[in-house]
Design an enzyme around this catalytic site. Structure first.
Site, PDB file in Angstrom:
ATOM      1  N   GLU A  37       0.877  -1.169   0.000  1.00  0.00           N
ATOM      2  CA  GLU A  37       0.000   0.000   0.000  1.00  0.00           C
ATOM      3  C   GLU A  37       0.920   1.227   0.000  1.00  0.00           C
ATOM      4  O   GLU A  37       1.800   1.324   0.865  1.00  0.00           O
ATOM      5  CB  GLU A  37      -0.875  -0.004   1.264  1.00  0.00           C
ATOM      6  CG  GLU A  37      -1.846   1.142   1.252  1.00  0.00           C
ATOM      7  CD  GLU A  37      -2.745   1.183   2.492  1.00  0.00           C
ATOM      8  OE1 GLU A  37      -2.769   0.217   3.261  1.00  0.00           O
ATOM      9  OE2 GLU A  37      -3.412   2.223   2.654  1.00  0.00           O
ATOM     10  N   ARG A 262       4.875 -12.797   9.741  1.00  0.00           N
ATOM     11  CA  ARG A 262       5.565 -11.558   9.425  1.00  0.00           C
ATOM     12  C   ARG A 262       6.856 -11.474  10.222  1.00  0.00           C
ATOM     13  O   ARG A 262       7.036 -12.173  11.225  1.00  0.00           O
ATOM     14  CB  ARG A 262       4.685 -10.350   9.685  1.00  0.00           C
ATOM     15  CG  ARG A 262       4.329 -10.128  11.158  1.00  0.00           C
ATOM     16  CD  ARG A 262       3.213  -9.120  11.339  1.00  0.00           C
ATOM     17  NE  ARG A 262       3.616  -7.779  10.985  1.00  0.00           N
ATOM     18  CZ  ARG A 262       3.032  -7.044  10.022  1.00  0.00           C
ATOM     19  NH1 ARG A 262       2.051  -7.529   9.314  1.00  0.00           N
ATOM     20  NH2 ARG A 262       3.415  -5.811   9.786  1.00  0.00           N
ATOM     21  N   LYS A 272       3.938   0.712   9.729  1.00  0.00           N
ATOM     22  CA  LYS A 272       4.084   1.938   8.946  1.00  0.00           C
ATOM     23  C   LYS A 272       3.458   3.130   9.658  1.00  0.00           C
ATOM     24  O   LYS A 272       3.958   4.244   9.558  1.00  0.00           O
ATOM     25  CB  LYS A 272       3.452   1.759   7.568  1.00  0.00           C
ATOM     26  CG  LYS A 272       4.418   1.129   6.582  1.00  0.00           C
ATOM     27  CD  LYS A 272       3.906   1.224   5.170  1.00  0.00           C
ATOM     28  CE  LYS A 272       2.870   0.162   4.919  1.00  0.00           C
ATOM     29  NZ  LYS A 272       2.470   0.062   3.515  1.00  0.00           N
TER      30      LYS A 272
END
Ligand code: ATP
Ligand code: MG
Length: 571
Positions: A37, A262, A272
């Site tokens: 994204e 992850r 983020k």
């Protein structure tokens, strides 16, 4: 040492792909994608996903797309798109012409939404976000149906068309999938497919004021691109039934979603949202601050692409969440730079050393090896003269027991040069050391009969009249807490920032071979660590970042603390 990747056993994702190849499930095709994204810069966690997606494609002769998942116009920017592309290229991966944007599929997604409405599988809902949450139920209680759930199809079609043309204000209506308000999986309790947002999009401008959600976009984008294996992180495991529901209900090509754990790193945040906060609140100088775990920060710090790929290979791919010691990452760059970085001599905290028995106007050019790990790297000449600098720390007036560096009356070897003896310490009125006066054994340098004479310590040095002055930035961990996200009530991860994560040394002295050094050049400063010329460096103001010290000083510190604790225990 790790075996080369090709010789290692397959990770679980690769095993699935290989199994599919054997059963010809996808007609021999392997097609993955990396779907960032564009709402921030890529970080080391993304590198894990990039290496996996591009790596699987490479290994099985398939391809990997780059797809920007740009469905949230409020947070996305062109700057991020550009930085993401630069970082992936830097890592050494190539998506060729397969660069896609979810926003390119907005019209198709709209048509698919209409298809679900026509099949009575979607409806326009007017609950506020708070009401919707209240209706949603909990893990133990079923949800309550929205009063708008049974609208007639024609009414849904009319309202959805009017949502698109901009008749309704932001947030006033949503389009929801009609699935199951009693599902044990909350993601299936009539999830939102579209929301109204009168916000300009970085690519579609003002063309749209309704935007599809991640869930309504991702699987269909995979479908359009004929992805075979849609690899994502574990938090999407609970979304997989929804991913499958959309593909099945729309009767479209249906990729397989596979989840992996992850990357988490100690002393590091990889969200983020938080990284953006660090930048926006000026806790760091920007996305590429060398303390940031972003790829641009690591690059500026001096990490090589190779070391990051090696790291991703070392940690492997698993289904279970774990946290990797940030020291593993540091070791990867150490190992890589050990093979490639030129050795030079630099003094970080200089003190003047005068060879009182060395002729004043004499300069000798001494041969110095560029990289003992790589004979092809050759050698260079380093000037020696009467006045030198050594590291302040390398001299001790009243040294502790096993101190093999310089002390009054003691001898050490200057690297590539003579054995010297400290004869006198010159101080100012306050007792600060100004100069160390030494004599040298003229017979002890390489090529002389006494070259083989041994002393315990060898020091690095630079010639005072020949050296370059430089600013050196030393970095420490950005957070003091091993898991900065694990905070008590009323605390914030920012409370655990390390106030000493950046130390600037403005008067470092470096041998003259760095005169031509360019931003991005990397060196090993002998006995100190690996350094990289910063992008702010100028010919008349050299600036270097320390990538890592030579040894893992934290591991040593933690070990000595552990041992200290053990010793302290009574009995
Ligand atoms: P964040 O949680 O920091 O906002 P994100 O997952 O929303 O990150 P995306 O841009 O959506 O960020 O991520 C692109 C891809 O990278 C996704 O497939 C995501 O699963 C993967 N990814 C993100 N963070 C990590 C991580 N820490 N380890 C491995 N893969 C990751
Ligand atoms: Mg995401």
């Amino acid at each position: 040492m790790n075996a080369p990747e090709s010789e290692r056993s397959l990770n679980f994702v690769e095993q699935i792909v290989q199994g599919d190849q054997e059963t010809n499930k996808w007609e021999g095709r392997v097609h993955t994608r990396f779907p960032p994204e564009p709402n921030g810069y890529l970080h080391i966690g993304h590198a894990k996903s990039i290496c996996l997606n591009f790596g699987v494609a490479e290994k099985f002769g398939g391809s990997c797309n780059l797809r920007f998942d740009d469905t949230n116009p409020a947070k996305e920017e062109v700057e991020y798109v550009e930085s993401i592309k630069e970082d992936i290229r830097w890592l050494g991966f190539d998506w060729q012409d397969r660069e896609y944007f979810a926003s390119d599929y907005f019209e198709q997604l709209y048509q698919w939404a209409c298809q679900l409405i026509a099949a009575d599988l979607a409806y326009v809902c007017e609950l506020t976000p708070d009401e919707m949450r209240a209706h949603r139920g909990t893990l133990t209680e079923p949800g309550i149906a929205s009063p708008y759930r049974d609208r007639p199809t024609a009414e849904n079609q009319d309202l959805f068309a009017r949502m698109r043309t901009g008749e309704f204000p932001t947030g006033s209506r949503t389009l929801r999938a009609k699935i199951d308000m009693a599902s044990p999986n909350l993601n299936l309790r009539d999830p939102v497919m579209y929301r109204i947002l009168h916000t300009e999009h970085h690519r579609t401008g003002t063309q749209w004021c309704i935007y599809p959600t991640y869930d309504f976009t991702h699987g269909q984008s995979d479908s359009i691109e004929k992805i075979t294996h849609s690899i994502c992180t574990l938090e999407f495991e609970n979304h997989r039934p929804l991913y499958d529901w959309y593909c099945q209900s729309l009767q479209i090509y249906h990729p397989q979603q596979i989840e992996f754990a992850r990357l988490n790193l100690t002393y590091t945040v990889l969200s983020k949202r938080r990284l953006l906060e660090l930048v926006a609140q000026n806790h760091v100088s920007g996305w590429d601050d060398p303390r940031m775990p972003t790829l641009s920060g690591l690059r500026r710090r001096g990490f090589t692409a190779n070391s990051i790929r090696q790291f991703c290979d070392t940690i492997g791919i698993a289904k279970a969440t774990s946290t990797i010691d940030v020291g593993v990452l540091e070791n990867c760059v150490r190992e890589d730079l050990n093979k490639t970085a030129s050795r030079v001599m630099a003094v970080q905290r200089p003190v003047k050393l005068v060879l009182i028995d060395y002729p004043e106007d004499q300069v000798e050019m001494l041969q110095a090896v560029n990289n003992p790990e790589n004979p092809e790297a050759g050698s260079r000449e380093v000037p020696l003269s009467r006045e030198l600098y050594i590291e302040r720390d390398d001299f001790h007036e009243n040294p502790p027991g096993k101190f093999f560096r310089l002390k009054p009356g003691g001898e050490v070897r200057l690297r590539y040069a003579y054995i010297i003896r400290c004869e006198e310490v010159i101080k100012d009125d306050e007792g600060n050391i100004l100069e160390l006066h030494c004599t040298h054994d003229a017979d002890s340098r390489s090529g002389m009969p006494g070259a083989g004479r041994r002393v315990k310590g060898t020091l690095h040095w630079v010639s005072a009249n020949h050296c370059l002055q430089a600013e050196v930035r030393l970095y420490d961990r950005l957070f003091l807490k091993e898991d900065p996200s694990d905070v008590a009530d009323g605390e914030n991860y920012l409370d655990h920032l390390n106030p000493e994560s950046l130390q600037t040394l403005s008067d470092c002295r470096i041998e003259p071979s760095l005169t031509q050094a360019q931003p991005g050049d990397r060196f090993q400063f002998e006995r100190l660590g690996y350094y990289c010329v910063d992008r702010e460096s100028q010919p008349d103001h050299l600036v270097l970042n320390r990538t890592v010290s030579l040894r893992d000083s934290w591991a040593k510190l933690q070990k000595s603390q552990r041992q200290g604790k053990k010793k302290a225990k009574p009995g």
